[in-house]
Design a protein around this motif. Structure first.
Motif, short mmCIF file in Angstrom:
data_model
loop_
_atom_site.label_atom_id
_atom_site.label_comp_id
_atom_site.label_asym_id
_atom_site.label_seq_id
_atom_site.Cartn_x
_atom_site.Cartn_y
_atom_site.Cartn_z
N ARG A 47 -6.90 -35.10 -10.47
CA ARG A 47 -6.19 -34.46 -9.36
C ARG A 47 -7.08 -33.40 -8.71
NH1 ARG A 47 -0.80 -33.95 -7.98
NH2 ARG A 47 -0.17 -34.92 -9.95
N TYR A 48 -7.44 -33.65 -7.46
CA TYR A 48 -8.23 -32.68 -6.70
C TYR A 48 -7.30 -31.67 -6.02
CZ TYR A 48 -12.70 -35.08 -7.18
OH TYR A 48 -13.86 -35.62 -7.67
N PRO A 49 -7.83 -30.48 -5.69
CA PRO A 49 -7.00 -29.51 -4.95
C PRO A 49 -6.49 -30.13 -3.65
CG PRO A 49 -9.01 -28.46 -5.77
CD PRO A 49 -9.16 -29.94 -6.04
N ALA A 50 -5.20 -30.00 -3.41
CA ALA A 50 -4.57 -30.59 -2.21
C ALA A 50 -4.44 -29.53 -1.14
CB ALA A 50 -3.22 -31.20 -2.56
N TRP A 51 -5.59 -28.94 -0.77
CA TRP A 51 -5.57 -27.92 0.28
C TRP A 51 -5.18 -28.55 1.62
CZ3 TRP A 51 -8.95 -29.62 3.89
CH2 TRP A 51 -10.02 -30.42 3.46
N ALA A 76 -7.96 -34.23 -1.31
CA ALA A 76 -7.64 -35.56 -1.83
C ALA A 76 -6.38 -35.56 -2.70
CB ALA A 76 -8.82 -36.11 -2.63
N GLY A 77 -6.12 -34.44 -3.40
CA GLY A 77 -4.97 -34.42 -4.29
C GLY A 77 -5.14 -35.40 -5.44
N LEU A 78 -4.03 -35.98 -5.88
CA LEU A 78 -4.07 -36.92 -7.00
C LEU A 78 -4.66 -38.26 -6.57
CD1 LEU A 78 -3.16 -37.68 -9.92
CD2 LEU A 78 -1.00 -38.44 -8.90
N LEU A 79 -5.64 -38.74 -7.33
CA LEU A 79 -6.17 -40.08 -7.08
C LEU A 79 -5.20 -41.07 -7.69
CD1 LEU A 79 -9.98 -39.63 -7.87
CD2 LEU A 79 -8.79 -39.37 -5.68
N ARG A 80 -4.38 -41.69 -6.85
CA ARG A 80 -3.31 -42.54 -7.34
C ARG A 80 -3.80 -43.90 -7.80
NH1 ARG A 80 1.52 -40.30 -6.10
NH2 ARG A 80 1.50 -38.58 -4.59
N LYS A 81 -4.89 -44.37 -7.21
CA LYS A 81 -5.39 -45.70 -7.55
C LYS A 81 -6.90 -45.67 -7.70
CE LYS A 81 -1.76 -48.35 -5.22
NZ LYS A 81 -1.49 -49.42 -4.24
N VAL A 134 -13.28 -33.84 -1.79
CA VAL A 134 -13.55 -33.79 -3.23
C VAL A 134 -14.67 -32.80 -3.53
CG1 VAL A 134 -12.72 -36.12 -3.68
CG2 VAL A 134 -15.09 -35.80 -3.01
N ARG A 135 -14.78 -31.77 -2.71
CA ARG A 135 -15.87 -30.81 -2.86
C ARG A 135 -15.69 -29.91 -4.08
NH1 ARG A 135 -14.06 -27.38 2.51
NH2 ARG A 135 -12.24 -26.35 1.60
N ASP A 136 -14.44 -29.66 -4.48
CA ASP A 136 -14.16 -28.80 -5.64
C ASP A 136 -13.83 -29.65 -6.85
OD1 ASP A 136 -14.38 -26.43 -4.04
OD2 ASP A 136 -12.37 -26.85 -3.26
N ALA A 137 -14.10 -29.11 -8.03
CA ALA A 137 -13.85 -29.85 -9.27
C ALA A 137 -12.37 -30.17 -9.41
CB ALA A 137 -14.33 -29.04 -10.47
N PRO A 138 -12.03 -31.37 -9.84
CA PRO A 138 -10.63 -31.75 -10.02
C PRO A 138 -10.09 -31.29 -11.37
CG PRO A 138 -12.00 -33.60 -10.59
CD PRO A 138 -12.94 -32.50 -10.14
N PHE A 148 -13.33 -43.36 -7.28
CA PHE A 148 -13.06 -43.32 -5.84
C PHE A 148 -14.33 -43.71 -5.10
CE2 PHE A 148 -14.49 -38.92 -6.71
CZ PHE A 148 -15.42 -38.72 -5.69
N ARG A 149 -14.19 -43.98 -3.82
CA ARG A 149 -15.33 -44.30 -2.96
C ARG A 149 -15.46 -43.22 -1.89
NH1 ARG A 149 -16.21 -50.22 -2.85
NH2 ARG A 149 -14.56 -51.28 -4.01
N ALA A 150 -16.68 -43.04 -1.39
CA ALA A 150 -16.90 -42.06 -0.32
C ALA A 150 -18.18 -42.40 0.42
CB ALA A 150 -16.96 -40.64 -0.89
N GLU A 151 -18.20 -42.06 1.71
CA GLU A 151 -19.42 -42.16 2.50
C GLU A 151 -19.65 -40.83 3.20
OE1 GLU A 151 -19.26 -45.10 5.60
OE2 GLU A 151 -17.09 -44.89 5.81
#
Length: 278
Positions: free
Chosen positions: A91-95, A116-121, A131-135, A258-261
């Protein structure tokens, strides 16, 4: 021509059914509420239109997301699939951005309005800014006396079509008692995703390992160091998670991905890393 008039009972029933239909199909971040009814999105969730579509996808897609094989982690990282009996929650901070600064182009457009909040999948796509801050990681430990290791790595570094730095470690915490990661030994502090322009959509993998032999001495295989130094950047690149696990008697019991570009934050982070390494 004669027009067929709809049945009166059906016409009266439709307005009554609409609220129920909306409650069923409109998802929310909090998931299923009391009595199995989904609540409508909050004002923050409606701030970014794509978030609403994400909520629909999460609600209607079902399941935990993609598998190790579907994400090509087998054979890219592991030679074969394995069972993961432990559910790893990431769960990432859901700012939420409260406003847009018209003087700064980075505050609107492609800049996300919420974390990002909670990575549901497994396999969801996010932006590095999110996802810049630690989850916060959560799992159910086998016992309070069981020790765990957590790794987060990028098997697509530096680019998807030429992963010569596979795998780049973004986070490494060892000797975690139970599920209290704060009490573990942080050998590599968290650094967020920073895929560079034109390198493709990278995979970022979290793996929870159970330490079969209890508390371990990881020695020089996880050297201490400043994550902004050139030495640390070198030691973060080119890891083999499978070989590392076999060397230290670690059994993978849970994972997430998760994926990111690239986005503006990824460019800024890379510049900071290069500045720190110079």
């Amino acid at each position: 021509p004669q027009f067929i008039k709809p049945p009166t009972k059906v016409m009266f029933a439709l307005p009554a059914l609409l609220p129920a239909l909306l409650l069923v199909v409109v998802p929310c971040e909090a998931g299923i509420g009391a009595h199995g009814i989904r609540r409508i999105p909050t004002r923050a969730q409606r701030a970014r239109p794509t978030a609403v579509f994400d909520f629909f996808a999460n609600a209607l897609g079902g399941g935990a997301g993609q598998t190790l094989d579907e994400l090509r982690l087998v054979p890219d990282v592991w030679p074969q699939s394995f069972d993961t009996p432990v559910e790893l929650s990431v769960r990432y901070p859901a700012w939420v951005r409260s406003s847009v600064d018209l003087r700064d182009v980075r505050s609107f457009g492609d800049t996300p309005m919420e974390g990002a909040g909670l990575l549901r999948k497994r396999g969801v796509t996010v932006m590095p800014t999110q996802v810049r801050d630690a989850p916060r990681l959560e799992w159910q430990p086998a016992s309070e006396a069981t020790f765990y290791t957590v790794l987060m790595f990028d098997p697509d570094a530096p680019r998807v079509d030429a992963p010569t730095a596979r795998s780049f470690v973004h986070w490494a915490v060892v000797n975690i008692p139970g599920a209290d990661i704060e009490l573990g030994e942080t050998r590599r502090p968290y650094v967020g995703a920073f895929p560079q322009p034109g390198t493709g959509v990278h995979r970022y993998v979290f793996v929870l390992f159970e330490q079969r032999d209890g508390k371990c001495d990881f020695g020089p295989t996880l050297p201490e160091g400043d994550w902004m130094s050139s030495l640390d950047l070198d030691t973060r690149a080119g890891w083999d998670p499978d070989a590392f696990a076999r060397e230290h008697g670690l059994e993978p019991v849970g994972w997430q991905c998760f994926r990111a570009e690239c986005d503006a934050y990824a460019l800024e982070l890379m510049q900071s890393l290069r500045s720190g390494a110079s």
